[in-house]
Design a protein around this motif. Structure first.
Motif, PDB file in Angstrom:
ATOM      1  N   ASP A 138      -2.510  14.352 -14.836  1.00 51.85           N
ATOM      2  CA  ASP A 138      -3.856  14.375 -15.410  1.00 51.85           C
ATOM      3  C   ASP A 138      -4.295  13.015 -15.930  1.00 51.85           C
ATOM      4  O   ASP A 138      -5.415  12.564 -15.674  1.00 51.85           O
ATOM      5  CB  ASP A 138      -3.942  15.417 -16.537  1.00 51.85           C
TER       6      ASP A 138
ATOM      7  N   SER B 115      -7.910  18.604 -12.053  1.00 54.67           N
ATOM      8  CA  SER B 115      -7.760  19.760 -12.940  1.00 54.67           C
ATOM      9  C   SER B 115      -9.000  19.936 -13.806  1.00 54.67           C
ATOM     10  O   SER B 115      -9.743  18.981 -14.065  1.00 54.67           O
ATOM     11  CB  SER B 115      -6.523  19.601 -13.828  1.00 54.67           C
TER      12      SER B 115
ATOM     13  N   ASN C 120      -9.037  20.441 -16.890  1.00 52.42           N
ATOM     14  CA  ASN C 120      -8.835  19.650 -18.102  1.00 52.42           C
ATOM     15  C   ASN C 120      -9.274  18.199 -17.872  1.00 52.42           C
ATOM     16  O   ASN C 120      -9.992  17.609 -18.688  1.00 52.42           O
ATOM     17  CB  ASN C 120      -7.361  19.687 -18.518  1.00 52.42           C
TER      18      ASN C 120
ATOM     19  N   LYS D 145     -13.093  18.012 -17.466  1.00 52.07           N
ATOM     20  CA  LYS D 145     -13.805  18.114 -18.740  1.00 52.07           C
ATOM     21  C   LYS D 145     -13.907  16.747 -19.406  1.00 52.07           C
ATOM     22  O   LYS D 145     -14.973  16.368 -19.927  1.00 52.07           O
ATOM     23  CB  LYS D 145     -13.091  19.102 -19.660  1.00 52.07           C
ATOM     24  N   GLN D 146     -12.824  15.991 -19.379  1.00 47.31           N
ATOM     25  CA  GLN D 146     -12.850  14.661 -19.993  1.00 47.31           C
ATOM     26  C   GLN D 146     -13.692  13.675 -19.165  1.00 47.31           C
ATOM     27  O   GLN D 146     -14.469  12.891 -19.713  1.00 47.31           O
ATOM     28  CB  GLN D 146     -11.417  14.151 -20.146  1.00 47.31           C
TER      29      GLN D 146
END
Length: 295
Positions: free
Chosen positions: A115, A147, A149, A152-153
């Motif tokens: 990630d 991903s 996650n 989102k960032q």
């Protein structure tokens, strides 16, 4: 608010001469055809443009030709991705300087990333360019997924303004849709689910179908944007057989064959892409005839 276009962005093929060199006159002809037929943006150097088989010098020449031909009449998005972050950065900075309106950056294929590596792969570029970036999630090609996650960032970065979602996974797309706002948009990367993706809040499609049916693809998207889902649904379903045929072999083999059958003379492909089977050619030809695209 993002400056990325709404609508149908064609994933444009790269036309070749018989000797395998790039046919720049044909490239300009195709761009003009797309402008006339309501295409809303042009992606060059994507998968459909056979970018893996072009040299870096050819990449630059294609970008220069497309930007000069478009002359600000239609946005030019350039595929600048690489599984080398440094190469991706160098290409992105070069294409921005050349006048690209946006960049499409793919997840790092083959070597992949965790990630944090995935986030830095994209933000390394986003921190240094001043044009919109569209992330490209296509695990079927790359062997890795951005991903949720990481997405989102990444979606919070001011220069990362969209994602081309081509996993075909509606569950992933639904979760990605929770991140959408005026500053971060989504495009369908699959022509067979344009309407479902629009229902989730997508701004359009980055399309192979648009190479063959630019006006129809534009109409599917804008009927959705205008709330006419019944009309969009019918257009989606009416063209499902053609969409499937355009992917019955590895893209862009079928779409180039279709354009040649339609009289565009865009040439063949570079190895490892190779000629379609005769059975598939016959099926594609029958579908194009049924759609009235060839006699």
């Amino acid at each position: 608010m993002t400056n990325l276009p709404k609508g149908s962005i064609v994933a444009l093929i790269t036309p070749f001469h018989e000797d395998g060199t790039i046919n720049f006159e044909k490239l300009k002809e195709l761009i003009e055809w797309h402008i006339v037929n309501k295409t809303d943006g042009i992606l060059i150097l994507g998968t459909t443009g056979e970018s893996p088989t072009l040299t870096h010098e050819e990449d630059d020449d294609v970008v220069a030709c497309a930007i000069e031909c478009a002359n600000h009449r239609i946005p030019i998005i350039v595929g600048a991705g690489s599984n080398s972050t440094q190469t991706q950065l160098e290409k992105s900075l070069k294409y921005e300087k050349m006048g690209a309106d946006g960049l499409l950056l793919i997840s790092p294929y083959y070597n992949k990333a965790n990630d944090e590596g995935m986030i830095r792969h994209f933000t390394t570029v986003a921190d240094q360019v001043h044009i919109p970036i569209i992330l490209y999630n296509i695990p079927g090609r790359t062997g890795c997924t951005i991903s949720l996650n990481a997405l989102k960032q990444l979606s919070k970065h001011p220069m990362i303004q969209g994602i081309k979602e081509a996993s075909g996974d509606i569950s992933y797309a639904t979760n990605a849709a929770t991140l959408l706002n005026d500053d971060f948009v989504m495009y369908s990367g699959n022509d067979d689910i344009i309407v479902p993706m629009m229902a989730l809040g997508s701004s359009g499609v980055i399309s192979v179908l648009a190479d063959v049916l630019p006006k129809t693809t534009h109409d599917i998207v804008f009927n959705c944007l205008n709330g006419n889902y019944k009309t969009a649904q019918q257009l989606q379903l009416d063209n499902l057989d053609l969409i499937h045929d355009l992917f019955m072999e590895v893209n862009p083999i079928p779409v180039k064959e279709a354009l040649n059958m339609m009289g565009f003379h865009v040439g063949k492909y570079r190895l490892p892409l190779y000629e379609m089977s005769e059975d598939h050619k016959a099926k594609l030809e029958a579908t194009l005839k049924a759609r009235g695209l060839i006699a």
